[in-house]
Design a protein around this motif. Structure first.
Motif, PDB file in Angstrom:
ATOM      1  N   ASP A   1       0.842  -1.193   0.000  1.00 49.37           N
ATOM      2  CA  ASP A   1       0.000   0.000   0.000  1.00 49.37           C
ATOM      3  C   ASP A   1       0.883   1.251   0.000  1.00 49.37           C
ATOM      4  O   ASP A   1       2.104   1.170   0.086  1.00 49.37           O
ATOM      5  CB  ASP A   1      -1.022  -0.031   1.143  1.00 49.37           C
ATOM      6  CG  ASP A   1      -0.397   0.090   2.521  1.00 49.37           C
ATOM      7  OD1 ASP A   1       0.598   0.808   2.657  1.00 49.37           O
ATOM      8  OD2 ASP A   1      -0.924  -0.520   3.472  1.00 49.37           O
ATOM      9  N   GLU A   2       0.225   2.417  -0.104  1.00 47.44           N
ATOM     10  CA  GLU A   2       0.976   3.670  -0.286  1.00 47.44           C
ATOM     11  C   GLU A   2       1.905   3.990   0.890  1.00 47.44           C
ATOM     12  O   GLU A   2       3.008   4.507   0.689  1.00 47.44           O
ATOM     13  CB  GLU A   2       0.005   4.826  -0.533  1.00 47.44           C
ATOM     14  CG  GLU A   2      -1.033   4.970   0.575  1.00 47.44           C
ATOM     15  CD  GLU A   2      -1.956   6.144   0.365  1.00 47.44           C
ATOM     16  OE1 GLU A   2      -2.503   6.268  -0.726  1.00 47.44           O
ATOM     17  OE2 GLU A   2      -2.102   6.936   1.319  1.00 47.44           O
ATOM     18  N   ARG A   3       1.473   3.674   2.118  1.00 44.58           N
ATOM     19  CA  ARG A   3       2.337   3.949   3.279  1.00 44.58           C
ATOM     20  C   ARG A   3       3.581   3.064   3.235  1.00 44.58           C
ATOM     21  O   ARG A   3       4.690   3.518   3.539  1.00 44.58           O
ATOM     22  CB  ARG A   3       1.564   3.681   4.580  1.00 44.58           C
ATOM     23  CG  ARG A   3       2.338   3.990   5.850  1.00 44.58           C
ATOM     24  CD  ARG A   3       1.639   3.425   7.072  1.00 44.58           C
ATOM     25  NE  ARG A   3       1.450   1.982   6.969  1.00 44.58           N
ATOM     26  CZ  ARG A   3       2.395   1.082   7.220  1.00 44.58           C
ATOM     27  NH1 ARG A   3       3.602   1.457   7.602  1.00 44.58           N
ATOM     28  NH2 ARG A   3       2.150  -0.199   7.079  1.00 44.58           N
ATOM     29  N   GLN A   4       3.402   1.801   2.827  1.00 50.34           N
ATOM     30  CA  GLN A   4       4.536   0.884   2.746  1.00 50.34           C
ATOM     31  C   GLN A   4       5.529   1.339   1.669  1.00 50.34           C
ATOM     32  O   GLN A   4       6.742   1.282   1.887  1.00 50.34           O
ATOM     33  CB  GLN A   4       4.032  -0.530   2.437  1.00 50.34           C
ATOM     34  CG  GLN A   4       3.304  -1.169   3.611  1.00 50.34           C
ATOM     35  CD  GLN A   4       2.755  -2.537   3.255  1.00 50.34           C
ATOM     36  OE1 GLN A   4       2.096  -2.712   2.233  1.00 50.34           O
ATOM     37  NE2 GLN A   4       3.016  -3.514   4.101  1.00 50.34           N
TER      38      GLN A   4
ATOM     39  N   ASP B   1       6.753  -1.818   9.150  1.00 46.36           N
ATOM     40  CA  ASP B   1       5.701  -2.673   8.573  1.00 46.36           C
ATOM     41  C   ASP B   1       5.608  -2.534   7.058  1.00 46.36           C
ATOM     42  O   ASP B   1       4.513  -2.474   6.492  1.00 46.36           O
ATOM     43  CB  ASP B   1       4.332  -2.343   9.192  1.00 46.36           C
ATOM     44  CG  ASP B   1       4.333  -2.484  10.690  1.00 46.36           C
ATOM     45  OD1 ASP B   1       4.741  -3.534  11.170  1.00 46.36           O
ATOM     46  OD2 ASP B   1       3.933  -1.524  11.375  1.00 46.36           O
TER      47      ASP B   1
ATOM     48  N   LEU C   1       0.861  -7.190   1.141  1.00 49.50           N
ATOM     49  CA  LEU C   1      -0.469  -7.460   1.674  1.00 49.50           C
ATOM     50  C   LEU C   1      -0.860  -8.942   1.597  1.00 49.50           C
ATOM     51  O   LEU C   1      -1.705  -9.391   2.362  1.00 49.50           O
ATOM     52  CB  LEU C   1      -1.508  -6.603   0.944  1.00 49.50           C
ATOM     53  CG  LEU C   1      -1.286  -5.083   1.043  1.00 49.50           C
ATOM     54  CD1 LEU C   1      -2.331  -4.343   0.237  1.00 49.50           C
ATOM     55  CD2 LEU C   1      -1.298  -4.615   2.483  1.00 49.50           C
TER      56      LEU C   1
ATOM     57  N   GLU D   1       2.817  -6.589  16.833  1.00 54.71           N
ATOM     58  CA  GLU D   1       1.719  -6.224  15.926  1.00 54.71           C
ATOM     59  C   GLU D   1       0.465  -7.057  16.238  1.00 54.71           C
ATOM     60  O   GLU D   1      -0.647  -6.528  16.278  1.00 54.71           O
ATOM     61  CB  GLU D   1       2.201  -6.408  14.482  1.00 54.71           C
ATOM     62  CG  GLU D   1       1.135  -6.560  13.415  1.00 54.71           C
ATOM     63  CD  GLU D   1       0.145  -5.423  13.343  1.00 54.71           C
ATOM     64  OE1 GLU D   1       0.472  -4.316  13.798  1.00 54.71           O
ATOM     65  OE2 GLU D   1      -0.976  -5.660  12.867  1.00 54.71           O
TER      66      GLU D   1
ATOM     67  N   SER E   1      -1.019  -5.706  19.326  1.00 54.60           N
ATOM     68  CA  SER E   1      -1.682  -4.431  19.048  1.00 54.60           C
ATOM     69  C   SER E   1      -3.041  -4.662  18.385  1.00 54.60           C
ATOM     70  O   SER E   1      -4.038  -4.010  18.721  1.00 54.60           O
ATOM     71  CB  SER E   1      -0.771  -3.588  18.148  1.00 54.60           C
ATOM     72  OG  SER E   1      -1.496  -2.628  17.476  1.00 54.60           O
ATOM     73  N   ALA E   2      -3.081  -5.620  17.438  1.00 57.12           N
ATOM     74  CA  ALA E   2      -4.342  -5.928  16.738  1.00 57.12           C
ATOM     75  C   ALA E   2      -5.364  -6.503  17.729  1.00 57.12           C
ATOM     76  O   ALA E   2      -6.545  -6.174  17.664  1.00 57.12           O
ATOM     77  CB  ALA E   2      -4.070  -6.921  15.620  1.00 57.12           C
TER      78      ALA E   2
ATOM     79  N   GLU F   1      -6.715  -3.774  19.872  1.00 60.60           N
ATOM     80  CA  GLU F   1      -7.648  -2.934  19.110  1.00 60.60           C
ATOM     81  C   GLU F   1      -9.026  -3.593  18.994  1.00 60.60           C
ATOM     82  O   GLU F   1     -10.048  -2.917  19.042  1.00 60.60           O
ATOM     83  CB  GLU F   1      -7.042  -2.668  17.728  1.00 60.60           C
ATOM     84  CG  GLU F   1      -7.779  -1.634  16.896  1.00 60.60           C
ATOM     85  CD  GLU F   1      -8.859  -2.249  16.017  1.00 60.60           C
ATOM     86  OE1 GLU F   1      -9.898  -1.607  15.863  1.00 60.60           O
ATOM     87  OE2 GLU F   1      -8.670  -3.369  15.524  1.00 60.60           O
ATOM     88  N   GLU F   2      -9.008  -4.918  18.854  1.00 58.41           N
ATOM     89  CA  GLU F   2     -10.267  -5.652  18.736  1.00 58.41           C
ATOM     90  C   GLU F   2     -11.077  -5.592  20.021  1.00 58.41           C
ATOM     91  O   GLU F   2     -12.293  -5.507  19.988  1.00 58.41           O
ATOM     92  CB  GLU F   2      -9.983  -7.127  18.408  1.00 58.41           C
ATOM     93  CG  GLU F   2      -9.338  -7.381  17.050  1.00 58.41           C
ATOM     94  CD  GLU F   2     -10.270  -7.109  15.897  1.00 58.41           C
ATOM     95  OE1 GLU F   2     -11.479  -7.213  16.084  1.00 58.41           O
ATOM     96  OE2 GLU F   2      -9.767  -6.775  14.815  1.00 58.41           O
TER      97      GLU F   2
END
Lengths: 178, 63
Positions: free
Chosen positions: A37-40, A99, A104, A169, A172-173, A176-177
């Motif tokens: 993706d664009e951030r990566q 990351d 993906l 990570e 963290s996920a 978040e859930e």
């Protein structure tokens, strides 16, 4: 017929690589396409910049050391190889920390297992090279040891950092859930 | 600066970061970074997120 084992190894390696890509393309039908993706992609750009500056700094340090100390045991080939490993390492570690290493559709676990297997192969090769001769051979650094040891250390470092990063990570996920 | 509007819009749709990321074709870390204000998305990604959450750009990204 004059057969050079090194050249045979190079040719077999190139052929094996081409064959792997071909099989991957035919079997996967596009699944091999890396999608970031664009951030990566932005993070990879920063990683490349960091690797470039590391390479420049390394070249300057090597030139300075050569001018001042003139070590006879240090030849051009190991210095260049360690430089490549160093810049590659900076790039890979930077990407992992941001990351941006795994795309993906990548399976990080499978990649890490592959890294650890390759690390074991490199360390076995290092041990074998140490058994055949010392670190210094004919007054110069043993290139076989330098190559296998530096590659093994790089793979191990990246694998450990990736493992820690992915564990954090996952936590963290999960947070978040909940 | 944290994007709480995005976080609440996502929660209102009952989507996790991973689910929203899959809808717009980015990684979960990217959605997380946007919500935390660590990453400024491009207009294309903003539009994709807005479409996924049925919101306008003003509602999610205008302060």
């Amino acid at each position: 017929m004059n057969t050079n084992p090194y050249m045979i190894g190079v040719c077999v390696g190139i052929l094996a690589g081409l064959l792997a890509v071909l099989i991957c393309r035919l079997a996967g039908r596009g699944r091999c396409a890396k999608t970031y993706d664009e951030r990566q992609i932005a993070a990879q750009g920063k990683a490349a910049k960091a690797a470039y500056y590391t390479g420049m700094a390394y070249a300057a340090v090597c030139a300075l050391a050569d001018a001042l100390l003139r070590p006879t045991w240090l030849t051009v080939a190991p210095v260049m190889f360690v430089g490549v490993i160093l810049t590659t390492g900076v790039y890979a570690v930077f990407c992992v920390l941001h990351d941006a290493y795994f795309n993906l559709s990548d399976s990080p676990r499978r990649t890490m297992i592959l890294w650890l297997m390759l690390t074991a192969v490199q360390f076995l090769n290092t041990w074998s090279a140490f058994s055949d001769g010392g670190l210094i051979e004919d007054g110069a650094l043993n290139m076989r040891i330098v190559m296998s040891l530096s590659t093994g250390l790089l793979l191990l470092l990246v694998a450990v950092i990736a493992f820690v990063r992915l564990t954090l990570e996952k936590r963290s996920a999960r947070d978040e859930e909940s | 600066m944290k994007n709480l509007k995005l976080k609440s819009a996502r929660a209102a749709k009952d989507l996790s970061q991973q689910q929203l990321a899959a809808l717009v074709g980015v990684s979960r870390q990217t959605i997380n970074a946007i919500e935390k204000g660590d990453y400024n998305p491009t207009i294309n990604l903003c539009i994709a997120i807005c479409k996924a959450l049925d919101k306008t750009l003003d509602e999610l990204f205008w302060e």
